[in-house]
Structures are given as C-alpha cells and as structure tokens.
Scaffold this active site. Sequence first.
Site, PDB file in Angstrom:
ATOM      1  N   ASP A 116       0.864  -1.173   0.000  1.00 54.50           N
ATOM      2  CA  ASP A 116       0.000   0.000   0.000  1.00 54.50           C
ATOM      3  C   ASP A 116       0.907   1.231   0.000  1.00 54.50           C
ATOM      4  O   ASP A 116       1.945   1.241   0.667  1.00 54.50           O
ATOM      5  CB  ASP A 116      -0.893  -0.011   1.242  1.00 54.50           C
ATOM      6  N   ASP A 149      -7.589  -1.611   3.605  1.00 54.05           N
ATOM      7  CA  ASP A 149      -6.647  -2.717   3.372  1.00 54.05           C
ATOM      8  C   ASP A 149      -7.063  -4.000   4.085  1.00 54.05           C
ATOM      9  O   ASP A 149      -6.448  -5.050   3.863  1.00 54.05           O
ATOM     10  CB  ASP A 149      -5.244  -2.320   3.862  1.00 54.05           C
ATOM     11  N   ASP A 157      -2.294  -0.182   6.225  1.00 54.00           N
ATOM     12  CA  ASP A 157      -2.555   0.409   7.540  1.00 54.00           C
ATOM     13  C   ASP A 157      -3.982   0.896   7.704  1.00 54.00           C
ATOM     14  O   ASP A 157      -4.371   1.322   8.787  1.00 54.00           O
ATOM     15  CB  ASP A 157      -1.596   1.572   7.811  1.00 54.00           C
TER      16      ASP A 157
END
Length: 905
Positions: free
Chosen positions: A320, A575, A571
């Site tokens: 990410d 996700d 985070d």
Amino acid sequence: MAATDIERGLSTAEVEERIAAGKINRNMELKTKSVKELIIENLCTLFNLINVILAFLVILTGSFKNLTFLFVVFLNTAIGVIQSMRSKKMVDKLTLLTSKKAIAVRDGSEVELDLDQIVLDDIIRLGRGDQIPADAVVVSGEALVNESLLTGESDLIKKQPGSELMSGSFIDSGLLRARVIHVGADNYVAKINNEAKYVKKVNSEIMNALNAIVRFASIIMIPLGLALFASSVSELWDAAGTPGDSALSWCFSELLAGHVPSSALLSTVGALLGMIPQGLVLLTSSVLAIATVRLARRKVLAQQLYCIETLARVDVLCLDKTGTITSGRMEVEGTYPLPVEGMGAGEGDAAVPVETTVLDFALANVARATSADANETCQALLNYYADRPVEVSEPLSVIPFSSSKKWSGASFVQGSYVMGAAQFVLSDRVFSQVENRVAELADTCRVLVVARVDGFTPDGDMVGEAEPVGFVTIRDEIRTSAAETIGYFNEQGVTLNVISGDDPRTVSSIARVVGVPGADAYVDATTLDTPSKLDAAVDRYHVFGRVTPQQKRELVQALKRRGHTVAMTGDGVNDVLALKEADCSVAMAAGSDAARNVAEIVLVDNDFASMPAVVAEGRRSINNLQRSAALFLTKTLFSMGLAALCIALPPYPFEPIQMTLINFFCIGAPGFVLGLEPNNARVKGSFLTNVLKRALPASIAVILAAALDIFVARVFGFSQLTLSTMCLLTSCAASVSLIWRISQPLTPLRVVLFVFVIAGILTGVIGFPELLSIANLSMGQIVILAVIVVFTCAVFFKLATMMDSLKPRRRHAATGFGRGVRVRLGRGGGKVSSTGSTAERFAKRVAADMAQRREARTVREAEARALEGVAQTQPKKKKSAGAKRSRVTKSAQGIKVSMPSKKKK
C-alpha cells in the site's frame, strides 16, 4: 433537519425509542481473540490429544515416573499460549490509543458519549483531530476530512452541508455538526470489517508438515499399538502357562480381576511415544518463539508463530502506498523560479536580498504568515525552509488558505504574494503561457504557482493580475528507507505490486522513485469493472490506482490462484480485506484497529525497513528447522519400522535407557544447536519434502541394520543384551552419518558439534556400560558389528545421493463446486482430490451456531450500553467552545494523543 432541530438534537424520548428499535451504534470493530479462545486454540490439538491418551494408559499401570513425556507437551502448549497472549496484549494496548468518545447534542445540550451509545439521527459535533464515529451527513459547518484509512486517497476532502462523512475517517481541520445516518453494522467501516470476519487458515508449510506427521503417526499408531500390545500379552500368557482358551480371553479375565498388564502397556506406550516427534514439535515452537523475541527487539510484533516462516516464502509482495512507502506527510520536491522581468524595478523587489530568489522569499514568508492554521502543504514548506537562509519579513496582511479560493497569500514590505493552484491564481491569458510547464511538473507531483499581486481587498480578494514568479512541487514524503527496502526485495526475486486507492499517476511516480520494477505501466482500477479485466490486469501491471477494498482482495486472490505466496502491507480500513486474504499480512501500528487486529505482523515503529529483518528470521528458522527436523523424524520413522518388524520378530531391541543416549547425543543436542544457527540462505523447496529426503535414508539404514543385527543374533545365538548393544551402535552410526551430511558445509561450530556427538556416544558406551546396559563384546562380535556399521553407513550415503537426485514435485491448488480441490502434478502423472470432509463441514456449522449466539449476546449488551447514555442527556450547562478534552490525531510516528491538563486545586 430544521435549524431548530440542529440546536436541540434528539430528545430523551426519541433516543429511548431508537434504542427500543435497535438503532444503536453497536461496536462492530474486529477484535483480538479472547484469552479463553487463545487457550483453547493452543490446548485442543491432535498432538496434545494423542499424548493425553498415552498418559491415561500409563496412569492405569500406576507407573507415574513414566509420565515425564508430558513435560514436553506442557512446554510446547505454554510457548504457544504465552506468545499468543503477548501479541494480544500488545495489539490491545495499541488499540487503546484510538478515540472512544464523541460529543452529541441532546435536549439542547452537548453531552459526551461512548461510541456505542450513539443512536440513529443523533447530532454529533466534530472538530480537528476527531475520528468520525458513525456514517453521518453534515448539517452545519465545514471541514477538511482525511479519508486515507478508508480509501487510500491522501488528499484531504472538503465537507460542507449535505456532504456525507464515512465512519473511521478523521477531521483534519474545521468544525461541523452532522446527523448520524448509519449505525452499527450499517456503517461503512462495519461492512468492510464484517467481510473480514471469516477464519483465515494459516498458510504455513512447517505447521502443515508437523500436522501431517502427527496425523500419519496417529493413524499408524492404532494398528501398530494393538499389534504390539497383543504380542506382549501373548508373551505374558505364555509365561503364565497358557491358561484359558486364548491370550485374549485370559487378558480380559485379568482386567476384570483388577490386574492390569502393566509391562505390556508400558512397552506398547514406550514404542508409540517414539513414533510421535515430540522433540520436533517443541524445537519448532522454541525456534519460532525465539525468532519473535528477536523481532520484538526490532519493534516488530509477530501475532502468531508461523507467520515468520510464511513471509520468508513470499514471492509476491503487495504494498500500500500511503503509510508504507510514504510516511503520510507531504514534502517539497523542488522549486522552479521563473524570470521576473519587468518586476525588478519596483521598490518592493529591491528589498529582496540578492542571494535569495523572489520565489524562495515568497514561499518561505507566505508559509510562515499562514502557519497558524497550517495545512499539510504549508507544513511541508515550513519544514523545507526551516534550515534555509531566507530572510523573515513581518506580514502587513494575511489571507489564509480557503478551499473556495484555492490559494493563500500575504503582503510584506517587499510586495504581496499568493500561492495556490495555477488555474485559480492566474488569469486565462497568463495560465496559457505556463500551462505546458505546469502539466510537465504535474506528471509526478502536485504543483503550486507563486505569483505577485498588487495587494488584497478588504474582503481578501487579489488586486490586479497575478504575475507568476515560479512553481513549487509537493509530493508525498517517501520514507528514507523505502528505496533500500524495495531494492532488497528486488534482489531476493520477490515481485512487487503497489496497490493504492490514490491517483494511479501519483502512485506510479512514487513507485518509480523507490525503484519498483515496471512502475511506468499503471492502471486505473475504476476501468477494471469486470472480474475478467481485473484478472488479466494482474499479469500486465505492477501499479494499481483507485483500487477499492474489494478489488484489493480480488487482486490478492488472483495472485494466489496463480500459485503465488502473497504478502500484503497496509494500515487502513481499506486494506483489511486484502490483509485477511493474503498468506502473510503486515500492518503499521499507526493504522486502523481493524488492520492491526487482522494482520499477522505489526510494525510497531511504523517502519517498512523492518521487513528484511523478518524475512531473515524466517529464513533462519526454516533452513535450520529443515536440518534439525531430519534428526527427529528419523527416530519417528525407524520407530515405526522397528515396531512393525518386532511384531513378527520380538522382542523390541532397544531398552529405554539406551534410547536416552540416542535422544540426547544424536537428536536433541545437535538439533537445537543447528536450529538456532545464523542462516540467511534462500528457502528452496517444500519443508516436508526436504526433511523426508534427509530422514528417509537414515531411517531405512537403521531398520536394515536392526534387521541384520536380529538375524545375526539368532544365527549365532547372541544374548538380548548383546543384540541391544549392536542395535544401539549401528543406530548411532547412521545418526552420526546423518549429522555429518546435514552439517555441510562445515563451520567451526558444526565441527565442534560433530566431535561432541562422537565423544558423547563413546563416553557413554565405554564409561557407563552398566548404566546403559552395554554388553562386553568379543572380538568376533566386534568384527561382525564393524561390518554391519560399514554396511549401514554405505546404505545411508547411497540412499541420500539417490534422494538428492529426485526432481521436486509440482503442486497447484484449485477450487470448484464450493469445495476445495487439490491438484498434484508429479513425475508419474496427476491426481485430483477433494480437501473437504464431513467433519470439517460439521465443525463449520458448530462455529456458525456459536457466532449467532455471540451476536445475540452482543445486541443485548449494546442496548444496555445505549440506555446508560440516556442518563447523560438530561439538561446540563452547555459546554463552552473552549472546553478541553482529549484529541487523537495522525502523525508520522503513529497516533498522537493530546490529553487536557488538570488545574491544580
């Protein structure tokens, strides 16, 4: 809702009505497992069940001294429970850092409520740093909202009356009131969390291999155990003078009389215990537990033992962008001054120092002038010019940034300047002159233009036509260690994919900077509107932008269908689904509660640079365990073979005290030493296959040697003591050969270990013959023994060479008809089998029933909590605007909590 309703909020009667209707903001967050669940999970295993059954049989004999094997069971279970509890404690501690209070308007007064006391249609007040507790719609005020934890989009979103607020996002600046439109399971965050509440199967080759060994042993133990027991009872029956019709009827009559055949039971249990790789299970738990302690020193929390191994086997890493590659803050990429022709003659410009460009002067001073309400862009400029020698000038007037104007500005003795988006600052004529330059810079960064104006009106509008003096480019601050970490994974042959909810061009530019291969080719996930398009994109792109949470999960699933072992970092709430789907998930401690709770690994210091250390620990654990496991599995395999052999050719050749010598010098000591060595070599092949390749040759050699020993003893009439001694020494010879082979290449430590093993065996045999039941062999017996030892070693090395020449099998997984399908492709063809079973389906039904009961209990508890909040809605003094309370804000180091100071009495 009318203005009067906004000021009054819900009445007590309206709140009670909604509680009765179940319209409560129930806590739907993903939670860590309870202490009870963790204990049951580690206690109720097949390994423990087998040992408990064997312990029960030993207790029947009354020989309690033979229960010492339970110590290994206890120690292994304790390691698992302690590690799970330690991880739970750490994650729960991180979760406490998140805001758990909200301000609501009820009966015309502002009251502070717990989040689960909010009801539908409540009016809530939100200010800078507050986390939005439930989906709501703005009814008054304006604010900039950070939705990065939900969408991955790093830009702040302006919210005004009529705009919707998503639960889980943060108020970056501004003040507003909003009406709650969704509560509990209907909230955006809750919907994502609910999709992630399935039980994720741990993808660990070591754990799967250990379970397979224990399952195989449990199946083999039943017929072998019964046969051994029958053989032992038959000997006892013969010794008793063959009373009764048969040995079986005699045994039953003895049991009914209260006489337990202790010797038969103990010999059977002793043989069966050798078939269970107790030491291997304990060694695995110990090695992985030590790895988690080492990682904890590096600020890495492993929430379960086997995730360390999984990460070391990963061949695709999905990253990410926000919070992983970038820090979540903004930074100045560069400044690009323009010629200021026609402006130098002014009086103001003459005061700008000659060594400072007009652009630098304007940027530094406008940022300082507007720093009282600094947004991320302003903060980036302040950091950039903090150590640069730019003259500080006192502002004559300041125009703060406005989301409607899209610019900020200030007037100084040296002139008046503005900075903001070029389309909003410059006229069409001037913008057309610099449009190409803006487009060029905007390819990788956000571009702001700095321009000079004649001044500002009392209403804060620009006077005169803005003339540009230069540009400044702002980008997400890339972590200093990101490029090095990305480079490490590139060197290890790991495929890197960047999956983000941000603009794909921005994601691509950052991926290029840190060195992600193939970053130039990117795709906007909004165009992947069918499963086939998304599946095809997996093979073509490594950078994905505008990805929804569901698409992130589908991308991970597509990679896993291709046979990859996938790790995912993230985070945010967006996700969570992908983290739960990945074989190994890594979360940042500063991220959302949900991300931390579903991840197997949590980076406590939010530093992606810790990942190589996790991989190194995983490699050390796997490679060392593969070597050590061969020693333990050798004993398991030859114990099974000897037990089968001795059913036909009794008695069992080894005495318990002799097995102690083998267990310590040939298995335990070398196993633990080799298991804790440094080892960063790449992991190759299947764990179980690699272990069996080493263990099978030694096991076969020991069984053949034992068979030869028994044959020679019967031919030459050797005593039972002599037979035991010969079996002990030939088994030690095969074990020493195995230790020599797995110790290659030799290191000083391994040489010392090898010498220690040989010296220990010789010391035991020569120095303690009576204790170890060692016979005094004649010269002829020594010669025969030497021939068998040479034969044993030759067989071992020949079989080991043959094993090394075997090609690895290929195995792929597929699914179909709602149940798992296992496909094995090997040298001799393929095999398709189902992974489902009646027992598994029954277990799932029981789990679903228990989940429904927990859900009903949660609803009752939520109603009780909401009723507690009603008491707080009684008329009270309205809180002043300056009332102090705790604030939770995001920072580069994690979550920052500001607590109000208490006045001294």
